[in-house]
Design a protein around this motif. Structure first.
Motif, PDB file in Angstrom:
ATOM      1  N   ALA A   1       1.247  -0.671   0.024  1.00  0.00           N
ATOM      2  CA  ALA A   1      -0.416   0.548  -0.293  1.00  0.00           C
ATOM      3  C   ALA A   1       0.835   1.258  -0.187  1.00  0.00           C
ATOM      4  O   ALA A   1       0.391   2.209  -0.530  1.00  0.00           O
ATOM      5  CB  ALA A   1      -1.404  -0.385   1.362  1.00  0.00           C
ATOM      6  N   GLU A   2       2.329   0.883   0.533  1.00  0.00           N
ATOM      7  CA  GLU A   2       3.016   2.204   0.365  1.00  0.00           C
ATOM      8  C   GLU A   2       3.802   2.168  -0.904  1.00  0.00           C
ATOM      9  O   GLU A   2       4.354   3.471  -0.837  1.00  0.00           O
ATOM     10  CB  GLU A   2       3.897   2.296   1.668  1.00  0.00           C
ATOM     11  N   LEU A   3       3.207   1.508  -1.746  1.00  0.00           N
ATOM     12  CA  LEU A   3       4.252   1.885  -2.601  1.00  0.00           C
ATOM     13  C   LEU A   3       3.296   2.291  -4.019  1.00  0.00           C
ATOM     14  O   LEU A   3       1.698   2.320  -4.386  1.00  0.00           O
ATOM     15  CB  LEU A   3       5.092   0.070  -3.434  1.00  0.00           C
ATOM     16  N   SER A   4       3.754   2.845  -4.918  1.00  0.00           N
ATOM     17  CA  SER A   4       3.757   3.181  -6.574  1.00  0.00           C
ATOM     18  C   SER A   4       3.071   1.866  -7.653  1.00  0.00           C
ATOM     19  O   SER A   4       3.388   0.505  -7.172  1.00  0.00           O
ATOM     20  CB  SER A   4       4.536   3.998  -7.229  1.00  0.00           C
ATOM     21  N   GLY A   5       2.476   1.769  -8.640  1.00  0.00           N
ATOM     22  CA  GLY A   5       1.884   0.483  -9.135  1.00  0.00           C
ATOM     23  C   GLY A   5       3.448   0.178  -9.506  1.00  0.00           C
ATOM     24  O   GLY A   5       3.006  -1.014  -9.433  1.00  0.00           O
ATOM     25  N   GLY A   6       4.061   0.544 -10.177  1.00  0.00           N
ATOM     26  CA  GLY A   6       5.353   0.549 -10.503  1.00  0.00           C
ATOM     27  C   GLY A   6       5.639  -0.366  -9.836  1.00  0.00           C
ATOM     28  O   GLY A   6       6.848  -1.146  -9.899  1.00  0.00           O
ATOM     29  N   GLN A   7       6.483   0.265  -9.052  1.00  0.00           N
ATOM     30  CA  GLN A   7       7.188  -0.399  -8.003  1.00  0.00           C
ATOM     31  C   GLN A   7       6.873  -1.465  -7.343  1.00  0.00           C
ATOM     32  O   GLN A   7       7.398  -2.540  -6.960  1.00  0.00           O
ATOM     33  CB  GLN A   7       7.064   0.661  -6.382  1.00  0.00           C
ATOM     34  N   ARG A   8       5.015  -2.485  -6.950  1.00  0.00           N
ATOM     35  CA  ARG A   8       4.667  -3.191  -6.897  1.00  0.00           C
ATOM     36  C   ARG A   8       5.455  -4.349  -8.006  1.00  0.00           C
ATOM     37  O   ARG A   8       5.408  -5.442  -7.726  1.00  0.00           O
ATOM     38  CB  ARG A   8       3.055  -2.812  -6.696  1.00  0.00           C
ATOM     39  N   GLN A   9       4.700  -3.746  -9.385  1.00  0.00           N
ATOM     40  CA  GLN A   9       5.160  -4.484 -10.340  1.00  0.00           C
ATOM     41  C   GLN A   9       7.028  -5.095 -10.586  1.00  0.00           C
ATOM     42  O   GLN A   9       7.225  -6.440 -10.569  1.00  0.00           O
ATOM     43  CB  GLN A   9       4.662  -4.160 -11.447  1.00  0.00           C
ATOM     44  N   GLY A  10       7.888  -4.378  -9.560  1.00  0.00           N
ATOM     45  CA  GLY A  10       8.543  -4.422  -9.226  1.00  0.00           C
ATOM     46  C   GLY A  10       9.072  -5.140  -8.552  1.00  0.00           C
ATOM     47  O   GLY A  10      10.536  -5.912  -8.804  1.00  0.00           O
ATOM     48  N   VAL A  11       8.451  -5.071  -7.733  1.00  0.00           N
ATOM     49  CA  VAL A  11       8.360  -6.753  -6.493  1.00  0.00           C
ATOM     50  C   VAL A  11       8.257  -7.876  -6.489  1.00  0.00           C
ATOM     51  O   VAL A  11       8.722  -8.749  -6.545  1.00  0.00           O
ATOM     52  CB  VAL A  11       7.627  -5.944  -4.965  1.00  0.00           C
ATOM     53  N   ALA A  12       7.020  -7.686  -7.581  1.00  0.00           N
ATOM     54  CA  ALA A  12       6.689  -8.693  -8.214  1.00  0.00           C
ATOM     55  C   ALA A  12       7.878  -9.539  -9.304  1.00  0.00           C
ATOM     56  O   ALA A  12       7.824 -10.747  -9.272  1.00  0.00           O
ATOM     57  CB  ALA A  12       5.572  -8.911  -9.182  1.00  0.00           C
ATOM     58  N   LEU A  13       8.345  -8.495 -10.071  1.00  0.00           N
ATOM     59  CA  LEU A  13       9.888  -9.188 -10.633  1.00  0.00           C
ATOM     60  C   LEU A  13      10.561  -9.493  -9.894  1.00  0.00           C
ATOM     61  O   LEU A  13      11.188 -10.646 -10.484  1.00  0.00           O
ATOM     62  CB  LEU A  13       9.738  -8.047 -11.946  1.00  0.00           C
ATOM     63  N   ALA A  14      11.422  -9.099  -8.862  1.00  0.00           N
ATOM     64  CA  ALA A  14      11.983  -9.614  -8.160  1.00  0.00           C
ATOM     65  C   ALA A  14      12.241 -10.841  -7.538  1.00  0.00           C
ATOM     66  O   ALA A  14      12.319 -11.781  -7.560  1.00  0.00           O
ATOM     67  CB  ALA A  14      12.500  -8.457  -6.834  1.00  0.00           C
ATOM     68  N   ARG A  15      10.216 -11.155  -7.045  1.00  0.00           N
ATOM     69  CA  ARG A  15      10.208 -12.168  -6.884  1.00  0.00           C
ATOM     70  C   ARG A  15       9.965 -13.549  -7.834  1.00  0.00           C
ATOM     71  O   ARG A  15      10.142 -14.355  -7.919  1.00  0.00           O
ATOM     72  CB  ARG A  15       8.723 -12.201  -6.587  1.00  0.00           C
ATOM     73  N   ALA A  16       9.413 -12.980  -8.927  1.00  0.00           N
ATOM     74  CA  ALA A  16       9.448 -13.510 -10.442  1.00  0.00           C
ATOM     75  C   ALA A  16      11.405 -14.438 -10.242  1.00  0.00           C
ATOM     76  O   ALA A  16      11.240 -15.238 -10.806  1.00  0.00           O
ATOM     77  CB  ALA A  16       9.161 -12.960 -11.292  1.00  0.00           C
ATOM     78  N   LEU A  17      11.957 -13.550 -10.463  1.00  0.00           N
ATOM     79  CA  LEU A  17      13.151 -14.090 -10.842  1.00  0.00           C
ATOM     80  C   LEU A  17      14.022 -15.128  -9.686  1.00  0.00           C
ATOM     81  O   LEU A  17      15.407 -15.286  -9.330  1.00  0.00           O
ATOM     82  CB  LEU A  17      14.165 -12.620  -9.975  1.00  0.00           C
ATOM     83  N   ALA A  18      13.069 -14.749  -7.777  1.00  0.00           N
ATOM     84  CA  ALA A  18      13.867 -15.723  -6.514  1.00  0.00           C
ATOM     85  C   ALA A  18      14.896 -16.896  -7.714  1.00  0.00           C
ATOM     86  O   ALA A  18      15.685 -17.025  -6.841  1.00  0.00           O
ATOM     87  CB  ALA A  18      13.216 -15.650  -6.037  1.00  0.00           C
ATOM     88  N   ASN A  19      14.433 -17.773  -8.087  1.00  0.00           N
ATOM     89  CA  ASN A  19      15.401 -19.085  -8.323  1.00  0.00           C
ATOM     90  C   ASN A  19      15.871 -18.997  -9.610  1.00  0.00           C
ATOM     91  O   ASN A  19      15.934 -19.971 -10.348  1.00  0.00           O
ATOM     92  CB  ASN A  19      13.716 -19.759  -8.805  1.00  0.00           C
ATOM     93  N   ASP A  20      16.051 -17.647 -10.437  1.00  0.00           N
ATOM     94  CA  ASP A  20      16.936 -17.734 -11.578  1.00  0.00           C
ATOM     95  C   ASP A  20      16.017 -18.447 -12.920  1.00  0.00           C
ATOM     96  O   ASP A  20      16.701 -19.124 -13.754  1.00  0.00           O
ATOM     97  CB  ASP A  20      18.619 -18.177 -10.934  1.00  0.00           C
ATOM     98  N   PRO A  21      15.050 -17.517 -13.094  1.00  0.00           N
ATOM     99  CA  PRO A  21      14.542 -18.611 -14.136  1.00  0.00           C
ATOM    100  C   PRO A  21      15.133 -18.294 -15.503  1.00  0.00           C
ATOM    101  O   PRO A  21      15.315 -16.833 -15.268  1.00  0.00           O
ATOM    102  CB  PRO A  21      12.626 -18.054 -13.936  1.00  0.00           C
ATOM    103  N   ARG A  22      15.288 -19.705 -16.514  1.00  0.00           N
ATOM    104  CA  ARG A  22      15.110 -18.791 -17.964  1.00  0.00           C
ATOM    105  C   ARG A  22      14.677 -18.377 -18.588  1.00  0.00           C
ATOM    106  O   ARG A  22      14.882 -17.636 -19.753  1.00  0.00           O
ATOM    107  CB  ARG A  22      16.351 -19.767 -18.188  1.00  0.00           C
ATOM    108  N   LEU A  23      13.298 -18.675 -18.905  1.00  0.00           N
ATOM    109  CA  LEU A  23      12.295 -17.597 -19.397  1.00  0.00           C
ATOM    110  C   LEU A  23      11.460 -17.258 -18.178  1.00  0.00           C
ATOM    111  O   LEU A  23      10.457 -17.384 -16.935  1.00  0.00           O
ATOM    112  CB  LEU A  23      11.358 -19.369 -19.438  1.00  0.00           C
ATOM    113  N   LEU A  24      11.652 -16.097 -18.413  1.00  0.00           N
ATOM    114  CA  LEU A  24       9.790 -15.184 -17.626  1.00  0.00           C
ATOM    115  C   LEU A  24       8.996 -14.759 -19.004  1.00  0.00           C
ATOM    116  O   LEU A  24       8.466 -14.138 -19.574  1.00  0.00           O
ATOM    117  CB  LEU A  24      10.966 -13.485 -17.500  1.00  0.00           C
TER     118      LEU A  24
END
Length: 243
Positions: free
Chosen positions: A160-183
Motif C-alpha cells: 500500500a506504500e508503493l506505487s503501481g510501478g514499484q509493486r510490479q518491480g517487487v513482483a518482478l524481483a519475486r519472479a526472479l528469485a529462482n533464476d528462471p531462464r524464461l520469464l
C-alpha cells in the motif's frame, strides 16, 4: 504451411538492437497446439518459435487466446493436442510441473499478487521458502533482487506504500528469485499509468539485458510491443501471418 512457418521463425538481425543480450535464456517451441474450453476454441493450431534471450510480445484482441498460450508455455494448462517444448524438452502437465515452474519459469501478472501485510522484501522471500534456504540467506537474496530492480530503498514498505510501478518491480524481483531462464508476463502494465508502465518496462528490460532471460509478454499496450524483438499477433486462436 511453409509461409506460416516462415512468419513464425525468429528473424536474424545483422546487428544487436535494444541492447539484446547474448542468448542465455530458454528456447521455446510451440508446435501445432490446439486448446478448447467447452465449446470455445481458444487455440487452433498455433506454432511459435522463440530463441534463447529473445523478447516476444503477443498481442491481439480480448479472447484471441493470448493468455491461454502463455499458460500452456508455463504449464498452467495442458494442450489438447500438439506440443510445447522448452529447451527441447516437453513441458510437463500441470500436475507434474512443480519442479519445471520452480527451476525454469518466472511469472509476472497484471495484478502483482503481493501479500498486502508483508514488506517488499518479505514478499520476495516468500518465493524462496520452498527451496530449503536458511532465513539469513533468503534475506540476503531478497535484498539483492530488490537492488537489481532498483528498489533497495523500498524493501521495508508494504504494498500500500508503493506505487503501481514499484509493486510490479517487487513482483518482478519475486519472479526472479529462482533464476528462471524464461520469464512470462501477462499484461504486466495493464493496471499502470504511463509513468509507472515505463518504469516497469525499464526494469524488465534491464533484467533481461543482464541475465539473458527469454521474455514472453502478453499485452494490449503498444509500449510493450515497442520493447520487443518481435511481435506475434493472435486473432481467434490463430497466428496472423505478416505481423
Amino acid at each position: 504451411m511453409s509461409t506460416l512457418r516462415t512468419a513464425l521463425t525468429p528473424r536474424r538481425k545483422s546487428s544487436p538492437t535494444r541492447g539484446a543480450p547474448s542468448p542465455g535464456g530458454a528456447q521455446v517451441a510451440v508446435q501445432d497446439v490446439y486448446k478448447s474450453f467447452a465449446q470455445i476454441h481458444a487455440l487452433r493450431g498455433v506454432s511459435l518459435a522463440v530463441a534463447p534471450g529473445e523478447w516476444v510480445t503477443i498481442t491481439g484482441p480480448s479472447g484471441s487466446g493470448k493468455t491461454t498460450l502463455l499458460n500452456l508455455i508455463g504449464s498452467l494448462e495442458p494442450p489438447d493436442s500438439g506440443r510445447v517444448l522448452v529447451n527441447g524438452q516437453a513441458v510437463p502437465p500441470p500436475a507434474r510441473a512443480v519442479r519445471f515452474r520452480r527451476e525454469m519459469v518466472g511469472f509476472v501478472f497484471q495484478d502483482s499478487f503481493l501479500l498486502p501485510y508483508l514488506t517488499a522484501q518479505t514478499n520476495v522471500e516468500t518465493a524462496l521458502l520452498s527451496v530449503g534456504m536458511k532465513r539469513s540467506e533468503r534475506q540476503r537474496r531478497s535484498r539483492d533482487l530488490l537492488a537489481e530492480v532498483g528498489l533497495t530503498d523500498r524493501a521495508g514498505h508494504i504494498p500500500a506504500e508503493l506505487s503501481g510501478g514499484q509493486r510490479q518491480g517487487v513482483a518482478l524481483a519475486r519472479a526472479l528469485a529462482n533464476d528462471p531462464r524464461l520469464l512470462l508476463a501477462d499484461e504486466p502494465t495493464g493496471s499502470l499509468d504511463s509513468v509507472s508502465s515505463e518504469r516497469a518496462l525499464d526494469m524488465l528490460a534491464a533484467v533481461r539485458q543482464r541475465r539473458g532471460t527469454t521474455v514472453i509478454v502478453v499485452s494490449h499496450d503498444p509500449a510493450v510491443a515497442a520493447r520487443a524483438d518481435r511481435v506475434v499477433h493472435l486473432v481467434d486462436g490463430l497466428v496472423q501471418a505478416g505481423h
